[in-house]
Write a protein that holds these residues in place. Structure first.
Motif, PDB file in Angstrom:
ATOM      1  N   VAL A 118      -1.342  -1.153  -4.166  1.00 18.76           N
ATOM      2  CA  VAL A 118      -2.568  -0.209  -3.894  1.00 18.76           C
ATOM      3  C   VAL A 118      -1.991   1.030  -3.715  1.00 18.76           C
ATOM      4  N   ALA A 153      -2.935   4.477  -2.300  1.00 21.64           N
ATOM      5  CA  ALA A 153      -4.182   5.052  -1.431  1.00 21.64           C
ATOM      6  C   ALA A 153      -4.336   6.754  -1.914  1.00 21.64           C
ATOM      7  N   GLU A 154      -5.510   7.217  -1.523  1.00 19.10           N
ATOM      8  CA  GLU A 154      -5.739   8.705  -1.844  1.00 19.10           C
ATOM      9  C   GLU A 154      -4.603   9.571  -1.352  1.00 19.10           C
ATOM     10  N   GLY A 195      -6.673   3.138  -4.966  1.00 19.52           N
ATOM     11  CA  GLY A 195      -7.277   3.472  -3.840  1.00 19.52           C
ATOM     12  C   GLY A 195      -7.811   2.437  -2.967  1.00 19.52           C
ATOM     13  N   ARG A 196      -8.018   2.406  -1.665  1.00 12.51           N
ATOM     14  CA  ARG A 196      -8.484   1.396  -1.003  1.00 12.51           C
ATOM     15  C   ARG A 196     -10.137   1.669  -1.018  1.00 12.51           C
ATOM     16  N   GLU A 234     -12.117   4.830  -1.694  1.00 12.84           N
ATOM     17  CA  GLU A 234     -11.104   6.117  -2.313  1.00 12.84           C
ATOM     18  C   GLU A 234     -11.224   6.024  -3.619  1.00 12.84           C
ATOM     19  N   VAL A 256       0.857  -0.952  -0.033  1.00 11.95           N
ATOM     20  CA  VAL A 256      -0.090  -0.088   0.032  1.00 11.95           C
ATOM     21  C   VAL A 256       1.054   1.175   0.003  1.00 11.95           C
ATOM     22  N   TYR A 307       0.701   4.810   0.999  1.00 12.86           N
ATOM     23  CA  TYR A 307      -0.071   5.729   1.504  1.00 12.86           C
ATOM     24  C   TYR A 307      -0.028   7.012   1.300  1.00 12.86           C
ATOM     25  N   GLY A 354      -8.275   6.990  -5.137  1.00 16.27           N
ATOM     26  CA  GLY A 354      -6.858   6.745  -5.185  1.00 16.27           C
ATOM     27  C   GLY A 354      -5.812   7.758  -5.739  1.00 16.27           C
TER      28      GLY A 354
END
Length: 225
Positions: free
Chosen positions: A104, A106-107, A134-135, A138, A73, A75, A140
């Motif tokens: 992934v 994330a935002e 995005g998770r 989100e 991820v 972050y 992303g």
């Protein structure tokens, strides 16, 4: 920091030298002629300022299998950015199998990924890559990817994808999908199929644009390899 996997085929026992960077490579049990290596995060990943570099070098009649034990991820980076670079060199008949777990973004993340692969005569590679924007819940962050593959002296694949917000939603890129799942073969081709792109040289790309990685059918394509 550099993570390096260097494998040399040997009639008695294939030699394997592992160097830990932000990812820690660990050798796993495997049959003769196969070197299986797991990649484990050596700390929290992926954060602003991280520069992950993974080098894979294999020579001779040996099969290298890379296993990712968990997804990654990227972050939120609060104005910062991170890099994820992969450099692969296969020669003298070496082969590589690399099943990547979901990556992934994330935002608020800002990530550049690059993959460079050089294949000598008789060498081949198969890779599974799942990019998720995005998770849950989100949109992303920003992701830009560059891939360059050379087969001998010829370029087999050169591709740049800008999956930043505002660009990736075009109908010719992701549309309303949030996951780009792919199986890529280099040095050999996948069977002909409606959603498989055959490269001009010996190689194929099968891709799926899906809302969630688990809905992709590329697991079956990978298993057939």
């Amino acid at each position: 920091m550099r993570t390096r996997i260097e494998v040399v085929a040997d009639p008695v026992r294939d030699r394997c030298l592992l160097t830990t960077g932000l990812l820690s490579p660990r050798r796993l049990p495997a049959p003769d002629g196969v070197v299986r290596v797991a990649l484990v995060a050596a700390g929290a990943l992926l954060l602003a300022g991280d520069q992950v570099r993974i080098e894979v070098v294999a020579r001779g009649n040996v099969r290298v299998e890379i296993v990712e034990l968990a997804g990654t991820v990227a972050y939120a980076m609060r104005g910062g950015s991170a890099r994820w670079d992969v450099d692969v060199e296969l020669s003298d008949g070496a082969s590589l199998s690399w099943h990547g777990e979901p990556f992934v973004v994330a935002e608020g993340a800002e990530v550049d990924r690059s993959t460079s692969i050089r294949l000598g005569a008789g060498s081949r590679a198969a890779l599974r890559e799942s990019l998720v924007l995005g998770r849950h819940g989100e949109a992303g962050g920003a992701l830009r990817t560059t891939t360059r593959v050379a087969l001998g002296d010829e370029e087999l694949l050169v591709e740049h994808l800008d999956l930043s917000p505002g660009r990736r939603s075009g109908w010719a890129i992701l549309g309303d999908s949030r996951c780009l799942d792919a199986v890529t073969t280099l040095g050999f081709r996948l069977p002909e199929a409606e959603q498989t792109l055959q490269l001009e040289g010996a190689g194929s790309i099968a891709r799926r644009l899906v809302a969630a990685q688990h809905t992709s059918d590329l697991g079956e394509v990978w298993a057939a390899l």
